[in-house]
Design a protein around this motif. Structure first.
Motif, mmCIF file in Angstrom:
data_model
loop_
_atom_site.group_PDB
_atom_site.id
_atom_site.type_symbol
_atom_site.label_atom_id
_atom_site.label_comp_id
_atom_site.label_asym_id
_atom_site.label_seq_id
_atom_site.Cartn_x
_atom_site.Cartn_y
_atom_site.Cartn_z
ATOM 1 N N ARG A 25 -10.668 -4.900 -7.287
ATOM 2 C CA ARG A 25 -10.788 -5.974 -6.305
ATOM 3 C C ARG A 25 -12.230 -6.439 -6.082
ATOM 4 O O ARG A 25 -12.478 -7.618 -5.850
ATOM 5 C CB ARG A 25 -10.204 -5.531 -4.966
ATOM 6 C CG ARG A 25 -8.690 -5.505 -4.936
ATOM 7 C CD ARG A 25 -8.177 -5.206 -3.541
ATOM 8 N NE ARG A 25 -6.739 -5.046 -3.549
ATOM 9 C CZ ARG A 25 -5.862 -6.047 -3.496
ATOM 10 N NH1 ARG A 25 -6.300 -7.287 -3.442
ATOM 11 N NH2 ARG A 25 -4.566 -5.812 -3.511
ATOM 12 N N THR B 61 -4.662 5.640 -8.851
ATOM 13 C CA THR B 61 -4.571 4.423 -8.045
ATOM 14 C C THR B 61 -5.326 4.565 -6.734
ATOM 15 O O THR B 61 -6.011 3.632 -6.288
ATOM 16 C CB THR B 61 -3.090 4.088 -7.776
ATOM 17 O OG1 THR B 61 -2.384 4.040 -9.021
ATOM 18 C CG2 THR B 61 -2.953 2.755 -7.075
ATOM 19 N N GLY C 201 0.787 -1.235 0.000
ATOM 20 C CA GLY C 201 0.000 0.000 0.000
ATOM 21 C C GLY C 201 0.810 1.272 0.000
ATOM 22 O O GLY C 201 0.241 2.368 0.057
ATOM 23 N N HIS D 227 -9.099 4.253 -7.578
ATOM 24 C CA HIS D 227 -9.459 2.894 -7.961
ATOM 25 C C HIS D 227 -9.447 1.957 -6.756
ATOM 26 O O HIS D 227 -10.341 1.109 -6.613
ATOM 27 C CB HIS D 227 -8.507 2.373 -9.030
ATOM 28 C CG HIS D 227 -8.656 3.066 -10.347
ATOM 29 N ND1 HIS D 227 -7.797 2.838 -11.410
ATOM 30 C CD2 HIS D 227 -9.563 3.975 -10.789
ATOM 31 C CE1 HIS D 227 -8.182 3.590 -12.442
ATOM 32 N NE2 HIS D 227 -9.238 4.281 -12.085
ATOM 33 N N ARG D 228 -8.470 2.108 -5.891
ATOM 34 C CA ARG D 228 -8.390 1.225 -4.728
ATOM 35 C C ARG D 228 -9.424 1.594 -3.672
ATOM 36 O O ARG D 228 -9.990 0.705 -3.017
ATOM 37 C CB ARG D 228 -6.974 1.248 -4.146
ATOM 38 C CG ARG D 228 -5.967 0.641 -5.100
ATOM 39 C CD ARG D 228 -4.611 0.415 -4.472
ATOM 40 N NE ARG D 228 -3.689 -0.165 -5.447
ATOM 41 C CZ ARG D 228 -2.445 -0.528 -5.181
ATOM 42 N NH1 ARG D 228 -1.956 -0.379 -3.942
ATOM 43 N NH2 ARG D 228 -1.671 -1.042 -6.113
ATOM 44 N N GLY E 266 -12.583 0.110 -4.810
ATOM 45 C CA GLY E 266 -12.522 -1.312 -5.139
ATOM 46 C C GLY E 266 -12.877 -1.616 -6.583
ATOM 47 O O GLY E 266 -13.516 -2.635 -6.873
#
Length: 408
Positions: free
Chosen positions: A189, A179, A154, A182-183, A186
């Motif tokens: 993921r 990023t 991370g 997007h993270r 999710g």
């Protein structure tokens, strides 16, 4: 009456632009031949192949072109989350509900904004990891010309701290923001049902970086060896075919060529060409630069070489060029990095050397040159047999079909 199986095939580009696009388009052809209806979703582009679904494609984004601050801001927003792509994918799946969706490269053009729309409609989603973007913000786990895994765990601020993308604080900062968004939401993921890794190395690396091993399927790339015929005559050179970029280890290769007094042909173009020409002159290496070649000319060049050499110094995935060389009956000299060792059986289909080691590479080049043409042909023939058995289009289709059925 059974509903026809329909594949929604997703990729930024809908023409043969590079390795990922070739895999994407070959995938489409394989499933169309197996009786599936295939619906592509891509970005509009003048070079695109014709498609009756092209009205649903997203508008073209051309980075680096002219435009004021407002235009560039809109482009930046599309990189992160394309509202247009989400609208278009919703309309497309309303018109042609897919049995399954399979995404390839979507970064920076289509964006993962479409994945939530697919999830909301209950469409199973598969994505092929052609690179390491879903782990490393800068795609390649490469920074300042060296392999880098600083962002693991991370710590993605490192992409900006070390200006990993184009050595630019501005571009690296945008990638960091992308990023983070997007993270946080999710977008990968929580939406992707299965990742496809073309190499065991990429599968294992993604697991190291936190992806669930149970959600990753290893499906190697394929090649139709029947479309390639080994050449009858062999030349007196080794060949590299690909982009002339720093991470490809070409400076090491030029030095090794000089040490081994071999003749090298570099087929391709890229930012390192000027520096490589200068280095070849300084080292007294016999190096010919062909520039970009069309497919028939490239086949002929590789097919008549003593060997293909792949001296990469970064985490290559599963280079199609290795399979092409084998299909043409040529051995391969590669480096022990990334997925390359999975494709080169040392002493059986070619040679493996340590990345960045010019002396070791020179020894391998000289040793291969010292073999008889028949011995080199035997190495290449073993590679061709391996491709026919393990990397055939039929094996690829069957493995992918089994994955689809498991998600159905």
């Amino acid at each position: 009456m059974t509903r026809a199986r329909r594949l929604l095939a997703i990729n930024n580009y809908f023409y043969r632009r590079g390795g990922a696009e070739s895999v994407f388009l070959d995938h489409i052809e394989l499933f169309a031949a197996a009786g599936w209806e295939v619906v592509p979703f891509a970005m509009r582009h003048p070079a695109n192949l014709p498609s009756r679904w092209s009205d649903y494609f997203v508008s073209e984004i051309e980075y680096g072109g002219a435009g004021g601050p407002l235009t560039k801001a809109k482009q930046a927003a599309k990189i992160i989350f394309s509202l247009e792509a989400r609208r278009h994918i919703r309309a497309l799946i309303g018109r042609a509900p897919p049995t399954i969706a399979h995404a390839h490269n979507v970064y920076h053009h289509i964006s993962p904004s479409i994945f939530g729309a697919l999830k909301a409609q209950g469409v199973p989603l598969v994505m092929t990891a052609h690179d390491l973007k879903i782990a490393c913000p800068a795609y390649k786990m490469l920074s300042q010309g060296r392999v880098c895994e600083r962002c693991q765990g991370g710590r993605i601020h490192n992409v900006l701290l070390h200006r990993c993308v184009k050595d630019s604080a501005l571009v690296s900062g945008l990638v960091l923001l992308e990023t983070l968004v997007h993270r946080s939401f999710g977008l990968y993921r929580d939406t992707i049902d299965r990742l496809v890794a073309p190499s065991r190395f990429y599968r294992d690396k993604l697991v190291e970086w936190g992806w669930d091993a149970g959600r990753i399927a290893y499906i190697p790339n394929c090649i139709d060896a029947d479309a390639y015929s080994p050449a009858r005559d062999e030349g007196d050179y080794i060949v590299y075919a690909g982009r002339l970029a720093p991470e490809k280890g070409l400076a090491t290769l030029v030095r090794a060529t000089a040490l081994s007094r071999q003749r090298l042909v570099l087929a391709g173009s890229g930012p390192e060409e000027f520096a490589l020409r200068k280095l070849a002159q300084e080292q007294g290496a016999e190096v010919a630069f062909t520039g970009h070649l069309d497919k028939p000319a490239l086949k002929r060049l590789i097919g008549e070489a003593r060997a293909l050499v792949l001296p990469s110094e970064w985490y290559e995935n599963a280079p199609i060029s290795v399979l092409e060389a084998y299909a043409l009956g040529r051995p391969v000299i590669g480096t022990r990095i990334g997925g390359i060792p999975e494709l080169v059986a040392d002493g059986q289909t070619g040679r493996l050397v340590e990345p960045g080691n010019a002396v070791m590479l020179a020894d391998a080049l000289a040793a291969l040159a010292d073999l008889t043409p028949a011995a080199r042909a035997a190495l290449g023939g073993a590679g061709r047999d391996w491709v026919l058995q393990e990397f055939s289009p039929g094996r690829y289709r069957d493995r992918t079909m089994a994955l689809y059925e498991a998600l159905g």
